[in-house]
Design an enzyme around this catalytic site. Structure first.
Site, PDB file in Angstrom:
ATOM      1  N   ASP A 101       0.986  -1.232  -0.169  1.00 51.87           N
ATOM      2  CA  ASP A 101      -0.403   0.095   0.011  1.00 51.87           C
ATOM      3  C   ASP A 101       0.954   1.406  -0.155  1.00 51.87           C
ATOM      4  OD1 ASP A 101       1.021  -0.413   2.473  1.00 51.87           O
ATOM      5  OD2 ASP A 101      -1.378  -1.250   3.503  1.00 51.87           O
ATOM      6  N   GLU A 123       0.038  -8.810  -1.233  1.00 52.13           N
ATOM      7  CA  GLU A 123      -0.522  -8.485   0.176  1.00 52.13           C
ATOM      8  C   GLU A 123      -1.645  -7.749  -0.538  1.00 52.13           C
ATOM      9  OE1 GLU A 123       1.849  -7.380   3.479  1.00 52.13           O
ATOM     10  OE2 GLU A 123       0.968  -5.099   3.619  1.00 52.13           O
ATOM     11  N   GLU A 137      -2.161   4.711   3.158  1.00 54.55           N
ATOM     12  CA  GLU A 137      -2.238   3.659   2.604  1.00 54.55           C
ATOM     13  C   GLU A 137      -3.843   3.013   1.961  1.00 54.55           C
ATOM     14  OE1 GLU A 137      -0.645   5.031   5.053  1.00 54.55           O
ATOM     15  OE2 GLU A 137       1.537   4.858   4.940  1.00 54.55           O
ATOM     16  N   HIS A 214       6.155   5.597  12.763  1.00 53.76           N
ATOM     17  CA  HIS A 214       5.981   6.456  12.139  1.00 53.76           C
ATOM     18  C   HIS A 214       5.108   6.963  10.972  1.00 53.76           C
ATOM     19  CE1 HIS A 214       5.023   3.529   8.875  1.00 53.76           C
ATOM     20  NE2 HIS A 214       5.720   2.650   9.755  1.00 53.76           N
ATOM     21  N   ARG A 216       1.978   7.684   9.509  1.00 48.52           N
ATOM     22  CA  ARG A 216       1.786  10.451   8.614  1.00 48.52           C
ATOM     23  C   ARG A 216       0.573  10.531   9.528  1.00 48.52           C
ATOM     24  NH1 ARG A 216       4.287   8.688   3.926  1.00 48.52           N
ATOM     25  NH2 ARG A 216       4.939  10.968   3.274  1.00 48.52           N
ATOM     26  N   HIS A 247      12.901   5.926  12.631  1.00 52.59           N
ATOM     27  CA  HIS A 247      12.440   5.877  11.134  1.00 52.59           C
ATOM     28  C   HIS A 247      13.587   7.261  11.023  1.00 52.59           C
ATOM     29  CE1 HIS A 247      10.363   6.933   7.791  1.00 52.59           C
ATOM     30  NE2 HIS A 247       9.843   5.619   7.928  1.00 52.59           N
TER      31      HIS A 247
HETATM   32  C1  UD1 Z   1       6.879   4.779   3.559  1.00 47.42           C
HETATM   33  C2  UD1 Z   1       4.590   4.061   3.336  1.00 47.42           C
HETATM   34  C3  UD1 Z   1       4.389   3.848   4.205  1.00 47.42           C
HETATM   35  C4  UD1 Z   1       5.602   2.726   4.911  1.00 47.42           C
HETATM   36  C5  UD1 Z   1       6.124   3.390   5.251  1.00 47.42           C
HETATM   37  C6  UD1 Z   1       7.716   2.166   5.818  1.00 47.42           C
HETATM   38  C7  UD1 Z   1       3.803   5.662   1.748  1.00 47.42           C
HETATM   39  C8  UD1 Z   1       3.163   7.204   1.558  1.00 47.42           C
HETATM   40  N1  UD1 Z   1       4.112   5.671   2.763  1.00 47.42           N
HETATM   41  O1  UD1 Z   1       6.096   5.896   4.736  1.00 47.42           O
HETATM   42  O2  UD1 Z   1       3.636   3.219   3.659  1.00 47.42           O
HETATM   43  O3  UD1 Z   1       4.812   2.454   6.226  1.00 47.42           O
HETATM   44  O4  UD1 Z   1       7.479   4.336   4.316  1.00 47.42           O
HETATM   45  O5  UD1 Z   1       8.459   2.919   6.409  1.00 47.42           O
HETATM   46  O6  UD1 Z   1       4.395   5.089   0.847  1.00 47.42           O
HETATM   47  N2  UD1 Z   1      13.666   9.062   4.523  1.00 47.42           N
HETATM   48  C9  UD1 Z   1      15.511   9.220   4.602  1.00 47.42           C
HETATM   49  N3  UD1 Z   1      15.665   7.677   4.461  1.00 47.42           N
HETATM   50  C10 UD1 Z   1      15.269   6.778   4.155  1.00 47.42           C
HETATM   51  C11 UD1 Z   1      13.321   6.575   4.105  1.00 47.42           C
HETATM   52  C12 UD1 Z   1      13.179   7.627   4.514  1.00 47.42           C
HETATM   53  O7  UD1 Z   1      15.628   9.860   4.837  1.00 47.42           O
HETATM   54  O8  UD1 Z   1      16.209   5.469   4.203  1.00 47.42           O
HETATM   55  C13 UD1 Z   1      13.049  10.041   5.287  1.00 47.42           C
HETATM   56  C14 UD1 Z   1      13.411  11.658   4.119  1.00 47.42           C
HETATM   57  O9  UD1 Z   1      13.089  12.506   4.134  1.00 47.42           O
HETATM   58  C15 UD1 Z   1      11.953  10.441   3.241  1.00 47.42           C
HETATM   59  C16 UD1 Z   1      10.990  11.422   4.389  1.00 47.42           C
HETATM   60  O10 UD1 Z   1      11.370   9.980   5.729  1.00 47.42           O
HETATM   61  O11 UD1 Z   1      11.640  11.851   2.632  1.00 47.42           O
HETATM   62  C17 UD1 Z   1       9.193  10.254   4.299  1.00 47.42           C
HETATM   63  O12 UD1 Z   1       9.994   8.684   3.903  1.00 47.42           O
HETATM   64  P1  UD1 Z   1       8.303   8.779   2.749  1.00 47.42           P
HETATM   65  O13 UD1 Z   1       8.982   7.397   2.393  1.00 47.42           O
HETATM   66  O14 UD1 Z   1       7.564   9.302   2.066  1.00 47.42           O
HETATM   67  O15 UD1 Z   1       7.386   7.624   4.161  1.00 47.42           O
HETATM   68  P2  UD1 Z   1       8.009   7.300   5.098  1.00 47.42           P
HETATM   69  O16 UD1 Z   1       6.790   8.111   5.930  1.00 47.42           O
HETATM   70  O17 UD1 Z   1       8.874   6.293   5.529  1.00 47.42           O
HETATM   71  N1  UDP Z   2      12.163  -3.453  10.861  1.00 53.46           N
HETATM   72  C1  UDP Z   2      13.822  -3.493  10.280  1.00 53.46           C
HETATM   73  N2  UDP Z   2      13.849  -2.307  11.788  1.00 53.46           N
HETATM   74  C2  UDP Z   2      13.106  -1.393  12.557  1.00 53.46           C
HETATM   75  C3  UDP Z   2      11.884  -1.049  12.114  1.00 53.46           C
HETATM   76  C4  UDP Z   2      11.673  -2.462  11.653  1.00 53.46           C
HETATM   77  O1  UDP Z   2      13.750  -4.449   9.926  1.00 53.46           O
HETATM   78  O2  UDP Z   2      14.637  -0.133  12.659  1.00 53.46           O
HETATM   79  C5  UDP Z   2      11.315  -3.934   9.801  1.00 53.46           C
HETATM   80  C6  UDP Z   2       9.834  -4.782  10.723  1.00 53.46           C
HETATM   81  O3  UDP Z   2      10.500  -6.431  11.525  1.00 53.46           O
HETATM   82  C7  UDP Z   2       8.554  -4.600   9.648  1.00 53.46           C
HETATM   83  C8  UDP Z   2       9.042  -3.642   8.420  1.00 53.46           C
HETATM   84  O4  UDP Z   2      10.633  -2.715   9.174  1.00 53.46           O
HETATM   85  O5  UDP Z   2       9.163  -6.310   8.967  1.00 53.46           O
HETATM   86  C9  UDP Z   2       8.306  -2.881   9.028  1.00 53.46           C
HETATM   87  O6  UDP Z   2       8.398  -1.520   8.014  1.00 53.46           O
HETATM   88  P1  UDP Z   2       7.533  -0.368   8.840  1.00 53.46           P
HETATM   89  O7  UDP Z   2       6.769  -0.419   9.878  1.00 53.46           O
HETATM   90  O8  UDP Z   2       9.020   0.411   8.631  1.00 53.46           O
HETATM   91  O9  UDP Z   2       6.670  -0.349   7.235  1.00 53.46           O
HETATM   92  P2  UDP Z   2       5.387  -0.378   7.419  1.00 53.46           P
HETATM   93  O10 UDP Z   2       4.916  -2.356   8.174  1.00 53.46           O
HETATM   94  O11 UDP Z   2       4.521  -0.131   8.339  1.00 53.46           O
HETATM   95  O12 UDP Z   2       4.329  -0.085   6.715  1.00 53.46           O
END
Ligand code: UD1
Ligand code: UDP
Length: 378
Positions: A101, A123, A137, A214, A216, A247
């Site tokens: 999602d 999924e 999502e 994490h 939103r 995160h």
């Molecule tokens: C995204 C997904 C969410 C998922 C989550 C898992 C969307 C809209 N959201 O949310 O569904 O649950 O990932 O973690 O698709 N950033 C870094 N390094 C990284 C990753 C993120 O610096 O490796 C920072 C960046 O500034 C980025 C911000 O985090 O702009 C947000 O990342 P983004 O992918 O937009 O949203 P998540 O909250 O990570």
């Molecule tokens: N996870 C990880 N390191 C972390 C936090 C989570 O490897 O520091 C793994 C966790 O075991 C799970 C996945 O990342 O498999 C979940 O990711 P996240 O919570 O970012 O996303 P969501 O599942 O909510 O989309």
């Protein structure tokens, strides 16, 4: 014998940490099959994605590298759509697989549709029925369900959600969740932590509360309420400590540091890579999280989870007894955690190992279905 170029080609597209963890078993199963596979990462995440690619030795054929700090959902969508143009044009796969999602998944499904390439959705069928919760999502996965030709539902409940939306039952396959495939490949009872800081933290006395946040919709006031609940729990129970992998989202990290940074018995750590994190879960007394994937992994490990959200699309974990949805009100979180920290019966009832998400063979089933469809079609 079939020439390599005659074999159907499956393109797997993903971009974030959880998608990578859950697609890794599918990529492995594809590599063991007669199908050809192309791996495309959008790079919606960077460091958190690269950790998983390295762990599972996945070498993407294409990397769109779209991550920018603080980019909007529209930015992500546009960058994925335009980035995939050339890749889809050049590779012209027989099918694209997306996961879950995220905005990467939604935009990749849409880009594939624009190129008239069928989409398989791994999924599929998770729903809260609240369009803004989780945001975005819930809408992303609904949109993907409209586009996909094949739906790989992790559970029967997820299948029924799709059937209710008039998705043809003949296009839905209940496979289990590939997260269990990934989890069983990394969990070990005698695991030794590679990161010296984690090894030190795990060896400390007391009960470990493992926390992640994490989402939103939790940014801002809900997260502040969650973090205040953690402070209260720590002050009530002197034998507890919090391990909080932060995160990479700067907005999340700012709040965590502001509310919890100066406290004793709080360990704010960089996100451990998956193998380390999974084994950390296995050592925790209690998990508090708004993560989706962790809600699926914890029941398999028998670790009680307080779900820091108002809705969940994982009712199976609630029914299994391992998850309790507590929302984001400070008092509710403190009350639920206090009960589990004082009442051993209440704790034991939640700490049962029940696994509603599959037997670790979901990826094989998905690739089996793909073979039937793609070889029949070619
Ligand atoms: C995204 C997904 C969410 C998922 C989550 C898992 C969307 C809209 N959201 O949310 O569904 O649950 O990932 O973690 O698709 N950033 C870094 N390094 C990284 C990753 C993120 O610096 O490796 C920072 C960046 O500034 C980025 C911000 O985090 O702009 C947000 O990342 P983004 O992918 O937009 O949203 P998540 O909250 O990570
Ligand atoms: N996870 C990880 N390191 C972390 C936090 C989570 O490897 O520091 C793994 C966790 O075991 C799970 C996945 O990342 O498999 C979940 O990711 P996240 O919570 O970012 O996303 P969501 O599942 O909510 O989309």
């Amino acid at each position: 014998m079939t020439e390599a170029t005659d074999r159907p080609k499956v393109m797997v597209i993903f971009g974030t940490r959880p998608e990578a963890i859950k697609m890794a078993p599918v990529i492995r199963a594809l590599n063991d099959s007669p199908l050809r596979s192309i791996v495309v990462v959008t790079g919606q995440h960077r460091d958190m994605l690269d950790q998983v690619l390295q762990l599972f030795a996945i070498h993407p054929d294409y990397d769109l590298a779209i991550m920018r700090h603080g980019q909007t959902l529209s930015d992500v969508t546009v960058r994925v759509l335009t980035g995939l143009e050339e890749v889809l044009e050049r590779e012209n796969p027989d099918l694209v697989l997306v996961h879950g999602d995220t905005t990467t998944a939604m935009a990749s499904a849409l880009a594939s549709y624009y190129h008239r390439i069928p989409v398989g959705h791994v999924e599929a069928g998770l729903r809260t029925e609240h369009p803004y919760n989780p945001f975005p999502e819930e809408m992303n996965r609904r949109l993907i369900s409209r586009i996909a030709a094949l739906h790989f539902a992790p559970t029967e409940t997820a299948k029924q959600n799709l059937v209710r939306e008039n998705v043809s039952p003949s296009s839905i396959y209940v496979t289990g969740n590939t997260v269990i495939d990934a989890l069983v490949s990394v969990i070990r009872s005698d695991y030794r932590f590679r990161d010296p800081e984690l090894a030190r933290i795990v060896a400390l006395p007391g009960r470990m509360l493992l926390v992640t946040a994490h989402r939103r919709e939790n940014l801002g006031a809900p997260m502040v309420r969650i973090f205040r609940a953690l402070r209260e729990i720590l002050s009530r129970f002197a034998d507890t400590r919090v391990v909080f992998p932060m995160h990479k989202n700067p907005a999340v990290r700012h709040l965590i540091k502001q509310e919890l940074g100066m406290l004793e018995r709080v360990h704010l750590v960089e996100p451990p890579e998956y193998e380390e994190f999974a084994n950390l879960m296995n050592r925790a007394f209690l998990i508090l999280t708004d993560s989706g994937g962790i809600q699926e992994e914890a029941p398999a490990l028998g670790k009680p989870v307080l779900v820091l959200r108002d809705t969940t699309e994982r009712p199976e974990g609630i029914a299994a007894g391992t998850l309790r949805k507590v929302g984001t009100a400070t008092s509710e979180i403190v009350a639920a955690a206090s009960e589990l920290l004082t009442d051993t019966d209440a704790y034991s009832r939640m700490a049962c190992t029940a696994n509603p998400y599959g037997d670790g063979k979901a990826a094989q089933r998905i690739v089996g279905v793909l073979q039937v469809h793609l070889f029949r079609g070619s």
